[in-house]
Design a protein around this motif. Structure first.
Motif, PDB file in Angstrom:
ATOM      1  N   GLY A  14     -74.022  24.836  -5.536  1.00 40.15           N
ATOM      2  CA  GLY A  14     -73.375  24.258  -6.715  1.00 40.15           C
ATOM      3  C   GLY A  14     -74.042  24.630  -8.010  1.00 40.15           C
TER       4      GLY A  14
ATOM      5  N   LEU B 172     -66.706  23.160  -1.776  1.00 41.05           N
ATOM      6  CA  LEU B 172     -68.013  23.549  -2.299  1.00 41.05           C
ATOM      7  C   LEU B 172     -69.076  22.638  -1.689  1.00 41.05           C
TER       8      LEU B 172
ATOM      9  N   LEU C 172     -74.448  18.680  -9.337  1.00 43.19           N
ATOM     10  CA  LEU C 172     -74.091  20.075  -9.563  1.00 43.19           C
ATOM     11  C   LEU C 172     -74.921  20.655 -10.701  1.00 43.19           C
TER      12      LEU C 172
ATOM     13  N   ALA D  28     -65.987  21.955 -12.868  1.00 42.29           N
ATOM     14  CA  ALA D  28     -66.011  21.918 -11.405  1.00 42.29           C
ATOM     15  C   ALA D  28     -65.215  20.719 -10.901  1.00 42.29           C
TER      16      ALA D  28
ATOM     17  N   ILE E 235     -65.605  18.870  -3.434  1.00 45.49           N
ATOM     18  CA  ILE E 235     -67.034  19.031  -3.723  1.00 45.49           C
ATOM     19  C   ILE E 235     -67.823  18.054  -2.864  1.00 45.49           C
TER      20      ILE E 235
END
Length: 664
Positions: A406, A426, A433, A460, A467
């Motif tokens: 990340g 991710l 991140l 993101a 994520i």
């Protein structure tokens, strides 16, 4: 429609020419002209996003009046003959289609011309050997070549060339051009005592030294007529101790003010690197760096339209400048390269999506390699030939893609993959991140990096990717998901020297100290004198702690030469804070309350007290991790990016991740 930025988006007419707002693109040199110095399709496509994004004016940098005698860059525009007109018209018409005024920064670099490019000595106001020529000669293994002092005949010929270059701009459809009278180029070589040693009517008094400039401006106006805007670029102060300083510049402005429509106020010199930083500021320098000059000029000459430039990073900054009367126009270059759509985003209330420039100087450093211009945070910039609209196409087949890591590379990959329509997961083993940008943004003086970190995390989270924080990707985990493709952006580990005691509990990775992950005592030794180590040292010293740096190299030259000013400023801060630096110094052992080093020249052993040891001696790619993870998808569908390939910079991570994601 109401706006939070009414002043910067206010239109203005000058000589009947409409400028839809007060935002200029300050002149970049993108290395995008063709081999003959003509506008070509890739040149037009590179500037299109800036025109589309809302700037009122685009100035193209360092467009020379005759490349046979003024040449200091690859693929710069040459306005030396009528063959330039037709190609240039395509750029003008592109800009017009977006309501944007196209302009060239018309220039002759004089003394800074490379003799090897033109096959004869450079010309200037006076004869001299320049610092840049000394450097070139040393690199090429030859004797330096002095410039030739321009004769009266040559002066007249050159004045006519300026006028014809501007006229060709008008013939191509332009309604404005910028005459470059700053940064130590030819006009300022006549104006400044630093370069002008003449004893005729072009030397001596300021009135005499201004004569060449006056002749150029008069000739340009006569050629282009009254319905054409002349913007004039100037260095408010050359900064050089023997150069032209602000009080004399004010006198110079008084002489030329009635011959120009807009005064474009910069500072510093181009050919002397020590003063380069004043017009091309790095991330260590203040934002809005040169605005104070414009403000003072505006107060002295209230009827003169003034443009300001230099680390103006956002439309919010621009609004404050215009609203308070410091200037009438705001010029930006790097921020518009980083985000060509910035004006539009602010006008539409989408400020949070503005991609910030980090002033890393990657864009300009590429030109010296040479490469086409690019951007560390905007990967479209160097790849506009493949993506002329600044967009990646939708993928023909939607795929399930894993992104491992990340940091900036992983986030850019995830964003681009989602823009292409892929299903993206991710994986980030940490609890937030950002990767190494987190540590890079931690020092209080790293405001540009802090803005970029905020942007990365926001984009993101808005991308639509799944994520997973606090989740370490393993081969077993990835195998269960049956991914079609994978981007591996796992970064690198700190380099840990193989010495006794390095595994003691008070030894840490320096950026972990920056972000508060580890406890730091009152006496620290930092192992490694690169940017990471120095930034940590500065932060600790400013907190009131004692800190010393040990560095194996004999000096910092190898770092300073590649940092485009940032390292010089870091070193100046080290000196100001009186942080001890031990060069030629190798770590030998870490003890509980000291480190033992050896001077590599004298072999003398050195003991430095330390209750904390912080490592900043480089990083090592996580190749073993990469080799394990890459087995979870077909071999042709694995893309390794960023530090996992080779330890480099944000630029390599972002641009490499973008290109990988654009292929999946």
């Amino acid at each position: 429609m109401s706006t939070n930025y009414p002043n910067v988006f206010q239109s203005i007419r000058i000589r009947g020419v409409d400028f839809k707002n007060r935002i200029e693109m300050a002149p970049p040199s993108p290395n995008r002209a063709d081999k003959d110095g003509r506008v070509c399709r890739e040149f037009v496509d590179w500037f299109r996003p800036m025109a589309k994004g809302g700037a009122a004016t685009i100035h193209v940098g360092n467009s020379v009046i005759d490349s046979s005698e003024s040449s200091d860059e690859e693929r710069q525009l040459d306005m030396g003959n009528d063959g330039a007109i037709l190609p240039l018209s395509t750029f003008v018409e592109m800009c017009e289609s977006y309501g944007c005024q196209a302009s060239l920064e018309i220039n002759h670099c004089g003394r800074d011309t490379n003799p090897s490019r033109i096959g004869r000595p450079a010309i200037s106001a006076s004869s001299m050997v320049t610092p840049m020529e000394n450097m070139r000669a040393a690199m090429e293994g030859r004797e330096p070549i002095p410039t030739e002092e321009m004769s009266h005949e040559k002066i007249k010929e050159t004045v006519d060339k300026y006028a014809m270059a501007a006229y060709r701009c008008k013939k191509a459809g332009m309604k404005i051009s910028m005459i470059h009278g700053g940064h130590g180029n030819l006009i300022s070589q006549f104006a400044s005592r630093l370069y002008n040693k003449r004893t005729d009517e072009y030397g001596g008094s300021l009135e005499n030294r201004a004569r060449f400039c006056i002749e150029v401006l008069d000739a340009v106006r006569e050629k282009v007529g009254e319905n054409f805007v002349i913007e004039f670029r100037i260095s408010a102060d050359e900064i050089h101790p023997d150069g032209m300083h602000f009080e004399e510049t004010l006198q110079f402005i008084d002489i030329i003010k009635d011959k120009i429509d807009i005064l474009h106020v910069s500072a510093g010199l181009h050919g002397d690197f020590a003063y380069f930083r004043n017009w091309w500021q790095n991330a260590m320098m203040d934002r809005m760096y040169n605005v104070h000059y414009a403000e003072k000029i505006k107060k002295r000459f209230p009827d003169l339209l003034v443009a300001t430039v230099g680390s103006i990073m956002s439309i919010k900054d621009a609004e404050e400048i215009i609203a308070t009367g410091k200037a009438d126009f705001v010029a930006m270059c790097r921020p518009l390269i980083a985000d060509p759509d910035m004006p539009r985003k602010y006008a539409l209330g989408q400020e949070e999506d503005h991609r910030p420039c980090i002033r890393c100087q990657y864009c300009g450093m590429r030109l010296t390699k040479p490469r086409v211009i690019g951007c560390a945070v905007n990967p479209y910039s160097a790849n506009i030939d493949a993506y002329p609209d600044g967009k990646v196409p939708l993928a023909e087949q939607k795929k399930k893609v894993a992104v491992i890591g990340g940091g900036p590379g992983g986030i850019q990959a995830a964003i681009t993959l989602r823009e292409r329509g892929h299903d993206v997961t991710l994986y980030e083993k940490g609890n937030r991140l950002g990767g190494n940008v987190i540590g890079a943004a931690a020092p209080s003086f790293k405001i540009d990096m802090k803005d970029y970190l905020d942007y990365l995390v926001l984009q993101a989270n808005k991308s639509g990717a799944t994520i997973l924080l606090n989740t370490e990707a393993t081969k077993e985990l990835l195998d269960q998901e049956n991914f079609d493709a994978m981007v591996v952006a796992v970064g690198a580990d700190p380099f840990v020297p193989k010495v006794n005691g390095v595994d003691k509990p008070h030894v840490h990775w320096a950026p972990d100290a920056d972000v508060g992950l580890v406890e730091v005592g009152n006496k620290s030794v930092i192992v490694g004198g690169g940017a990471i180590g120095i930034e940590t040292a500065i932060g600790l010293k400013e907190e009131g702690k004692e800190v010393e740096i040990v560095e194996m190299a004999p000096d910092f030259n190898h770092l300073a030469q590649n940092s485009s000013g940032t390292m010089q400023d870091l070193l100046e801060k080290i000196d100001t804070l009186k942080i001890p630096v031990h060069l030629n110094c190798r770590l030998m052992e870490v003890k509980d309350d000291e480190v033992i080093c050896v001077d590599t020249k004298s072999q003398e052993q050195i003991s430095l007290p330390a209750d904390t040891v912080l490592l900043a001696a480089g990083m090592v790619p996580r190749h073993a991790m990469v080799d394990d993870l890459r087995q979870s998808v077909p071999a042709t569908e694995v893309y390794i990016v960023g530090d996992a390939v080779d330890v480099a910079t944000i630029a390599e991570a972002v641009n490499g991740a973008f290109k990988a994601a654009a292929q999946i």
